[in-house]
Scaffold this active site. Structure first.
Site, PDB file in Angstrom:
ATOM      1  N   HIS A 133      -3.412   7.344   2.338  1.00  0.00           N
ATOM      2  CA  HIS A 133      -3.820   6.036   1.825  1.00  0.00           C
ATOM      3  C   HIS A 133      -5.193   5.713   2.397  1.00  0.00           C
ATOM      4  O   HIS A 133      -5.432   5.861   3.599  1.00  0.00           O
ATOM      5  CB  HIS A 133      -2.793   4.983   2.236  1.00  0.00           C
ATOM      6  N   ASN A 147     -10.136   0.025  -0.035  1.00  0.00           N
ATOM      7  CA  ASN A 147      -8.673   0.055  -0.012  1.00  0.00           C
ATOM      8  C   ASN A 147      -8.143  -0.535  -1.317  1.00  0.00           C
ATOM      9  O   ASN A 147      -8.186  -1.744  -1.524  1.00  0.00           O
ATOM     10  CB  ASN A 147      -8.168  -0.741   1.191  1.00  0.00           C
ATOM     11  N   CYS A 188       0.809  -1.227   0.000  1.00  0.00           N
ATOM     12  CA  CYS A 188       0.000   0.000   0.000  1.00  0.00           C
ATOM     13  C   CYS A 188       0.840   1.274   0.000  1.00  0.00           C
ATOM     14  O   CYS A 188       0.338   2.346  -0.325  1.00  0.00           O
ATOM     15  CB  CYS A 188      -0.950   0.007   1.194  1.00  0.00           C
TER      16      CYS A 188
END
Length: 322
Positions: free
Chosen positions: A249, A279, A113
């Site tokens: 994020h 996500n 990520c």
């Protein structure tokens, strides 16, 4: 002094959407349960024909058009992904071939990520060193391919998509103050068992599924991101009030809220797209940036703060003046 100046952004989302209500028919969950704990309402997922390289290519096309740059002008392509189409060749070379960027070096990186910010830092360094002039950074992920759709602790969290930035090398005098101001990258491999996939090419021959110690990761995310942001601001001689926009994020809205509370940053300055995208790993920051720019929220001259944390564990923060 040579700087890496932001010139364009693009995004791509698969057509198929899975809502929380859809998930409630697959696992023991509800829309209210998922939204209250994560901030997620729906996520896009790939279908037959949607590949990571194809999504990356579509996002890149939009970013290049936004930047007013032709494919042959690009001399560097980096794709951040943890879910590549193949072990080799890289997604970046597939994008290079699809777009016709015949003058570009191309490679992938995997920092999960955090990958997009790791790629941004590499591009910034290469532009400043004179090794690249016009660079394309892409985060593209098919997280639905590494999710166990019977595990409600993970399947509700992730989505698929791609986002891209274009950067140009310019002298400080051409666009005073604009460009990547600073970046801080971090990692702690001793926490590798907090978030991982239980497979791999050399270990099991299969990609495996995402496994996560959610509570442990949550705690580390809040502490490490807030500490890294504070350190970056201090080293840049800036305070939190200098930030025009914060694009984190998009992992969990509760993590984001705790981070901004620690920093004293107003929620009004936070760009969120987690409700619509979930996500999307390395794609989440450029996807959020694209939506914010398209909505007219982000303007020339704004100071934007990026922050991400992911498997490894890895984390990073960056400051960009538009």
């Amino acid at each position: 002094m040579r700087r890496s100046v932001f010139c364009g952004v693009g995004a791509f989302l698969p057509a198929k959407v899975i809502t929380n209500d859809d998930l409630s028919l697959m696992v023991d969950t509800t829309d209210e349960w998922v939204f209250r704990r994560t901030g997620i309402k729906r996520r896009h997922v790939v279908e037959e024909g949607d590949t990571v390289s194809c999504m990356a290519t579509e996002a890149a096309k939009i970013a290049l058009e936004d930047a007013g740059v032709s494919a042959t002008e690009v001399d560097l392509i980096i794709v951040a992904t943890a879910t590549p189409d193949k072990t080799m060749p890289s997604c970046a070379t597939m994008v290079q071939g699809s777009l016709g960027c015949k003058n570009a070096a191309a490679f992938d990186i995997n920092a999960a990520c955090s990958g997009f910010l790791y790629a941004l830092s590499i591009v910034d360094s290469m532009i400043k060193a004179g090794q690249a002039n016009i660079a394309l950074i892409i985060g593209s992920e098919a997280m639905s391919k590494v999710v166990d759709w019977t595990d409600r602790s993970t399947c509700v969290l992730f989505g698929d998509g791609a986002g891209a930035f274009v950067f140009k090398g310019q002298d400080e005098t051409e666009k005073p103050g604009a460009g990547v101001m600073s970046t801080l990258l971090c990692a702690d491999g001793s926490l590798g068992n907090v978030l991982y996939t239980n497979g791999g090419v050399a270990s099991t021959g299969k990609a495996g599924y995402i496994c996560m110690k959610g509570t442990v990761l949550f705690e580390h995310a809040v502490v490490k991101l807030s500490s890294a942001i504070s350190a970056l601001l201090e080293s840049s001689a800036l305070d939190v009030d200098s930030i025009d926009w914060f694009i984190p994020h998009q992992a969990n809205v509760r993590i984001i809220d705790l981070v901004i509370n620690r920093l004293g940053l107003s929620r009004d300055k936070v760009i969120l797209s987690i409700d619509e995208h979930a996500n999307t790993s390395s794609a989440s920051i450029p996807l959020a940036m694209y939506e914010a720019k398209r909505a007219g929220r982000i303007k020339k001259g704004n100071l934007v703060l990026f922050a991400a944390i992911g498997a490894g564990i890895t984390w990073g923060v960056s400051l960009l003046r538009l």
